[in-house]
Scaffold this active site. Sequence first.
Site, PDB file in Angstrom:
ATOM      1  N   VAL A 239      46.835  39.677  36.879  1.00  0.00           N
ATOM      2  CA  VAL A 239      45.636  38.498  36.746  1.00  0.00           C
ATOM      3  C   VAL A 239      45.636  37.476  35.795  1.00  0.00           C
ATOM      4  O   VAL A 239      45.852  37.873  34.624  1.00  0.00           O
ATOM      5  CB  VAL A 239      44.169  39.161  36.743  1.00  0.00           C
ATOM      6  CG1 VAL A 239      42.975  38.131  36.787  1.00  0.00           C
ATOM      7  CG2 VAL A 239      44.062  40.349  37.887  1.00  0.00           C
ATOM      8  N   LYS A 240      45.402  36.252  35.963  1.00  0.00           N
ATOM      9  CA  LYS A 240      45.109  35.271  34.825  1.00  0.00           C
ATOM     10  C   LYS A 240      43.794  34.941  34.795  1.00  0.00           C
ATOM     11  O   LYS A 240      43.107  34.362  35.572  1.00  0.00           O
ATOM     12  CB  LYS A 240      45.875  33.735  35.480  1.00  0.00           C
ATOM     13  CG  LYS A 240      46.019  32.734  34.363  1.00  0.00           C
ATOM     14  CD  LYS A 240      46.689  31.611  35.006  1.00  0.00           C
ATOM     15  CE  LYS A 240      46.740  30.580  33.880  1.00  0.00           C
ATOM     16  NZ  LYS A 240      45.721  30.274  33.409  1.00  0.00           N
ATOM     17  N   TRP A 241      43.518  35.023  33.670  1.00  0.00           N
ATOM     18  CA  TRP A 241      41.979  35.231  33.195  1.00  0.00           C
ATOM     19  C   TRP A 241      41.496  33.858  32.646  1.00  0.00           C
ATOM     20  O   TRP A 241      42.362  33.059  31.958  1.00  0.00           O
ATOM     21  CB  TRP A 241      41.756  36.233  32.221  1.00  0.00           C
ATOM     22  CG  TRP A 241      42.028  37.609  32.693  1.00  0.00           C
ATOM     23  CD1 TRP A 241      43.293  38.265  32.374  1.00  0.00           C
ATOM     24  CD2 TRP A 241      41.455  38.452  33.254  1.00  0.00           C
ATOM     25  NE1 TRP A 241      43.296  39.386  32.929  1.00  0.00           N
ATOM     26  CE2 TRP A 241      42.143  40.019  33.491  1.00  0.00           C
ATOM     27  CE3 TRP A 241      40.002  38.464  33.858  1.00  0.00           C
ATOM     28  CZ2 TRP A 241      41.533  40.777  34.431  1.00  0.00           C
ATOM     29  CZ3 TRP A 241      39.478  39.646  34.586  1.00  0.00           C
ATOM     30  CH2 TRP A 241      40.391  40.764  34.577  1.00  0.00           C
TER      31      TRP A 241
END
Length: 324
Positions: A26-28
């Site tokens: 996941v890219k936060w």
Amino acid sequence: MWMLPEPMLAEPVADPALPEGWAAEVKWDGWRALASWDAGRLVLRSRRGADLAPGFPELRSGAVQLPDATALDGEVVVWESGRLAFERLQGRLQRRGTGAARLAEQWPAHYVAFDLLRLEGTDTTVWPYRRRRAALEHLFAEHRLTAPWALCPSTTDPDTVREWLTSWTAVGVEGVVYKGLESTYQPVRAWKKYKARHTEDAIVGAFTGSPAAPRTLLLGRYDTDGHLRYIGRSTTLPQASGRAVADFLTPAKDHPWTGWTFSAGWGSRESLHVTLVVPELVVEVGVDVARDGAGRWRHPARWHRMRPELTPADTPRFEPGPTG
């Protein structure tokens, strides 16, 4: 003496498909930070080398959970009202002492770890990703790490990636990062990143540049009280598009944004020189999920096309962000 390496970077890609032999994470929507816990001292370094530790006392106190001589790569994030709140990170660099402690209590930060750089004195950057990932998961399980530490999800399942891109973006997740399973950790741009984007309609309220060929557009939407609210700025228009848009813009003598100032970028103190126009032209732009505390687009919206067949009443209402 062991030193934190330069961060490994990602190259943007247009295709969200998970490549074979790669894992997805996941890219936060937060601040990239490398963390090192050594001899009772936390080093928290931003991607550009800034010292973040004094602004995050909650991470310093939580670092005692880590084994000595251990380093991580990850993202500092803040949650508010069930959504990632990037704007709550703003100002933390300038806060120290009681000011930092007050913000830490009001909007506590979490460190989402997605890579392992050192483990109890062993440099793990030379390990392939699949081994670093297994060791990172074991670190969280063995030491039962809790807040402010969080483990970033990782998968090799394309269906899970699709779920992240369709469901998780509602809480502010920006997209996904792809990492080769056999790749070592190096200060190069060898990862891949895909940002979730979609198109939206907005009203042109002002522009920058020449009246004959506007350079960028300042966009707005009406709220439920009928006020035109600023929502964001476009990327630079292609010259042909700028000339075409100019024919649909009329300078405004009376405008709801009269007297306002607009910054050159999110977080910038530089003001733009803008020309206010009658808010009647609707345009379609591509946006990502990043929002500020007021509900505005934090990144420039990508130009798609004019929508002269639509009226301002056809655009969605402005939705303010969480208050607090």
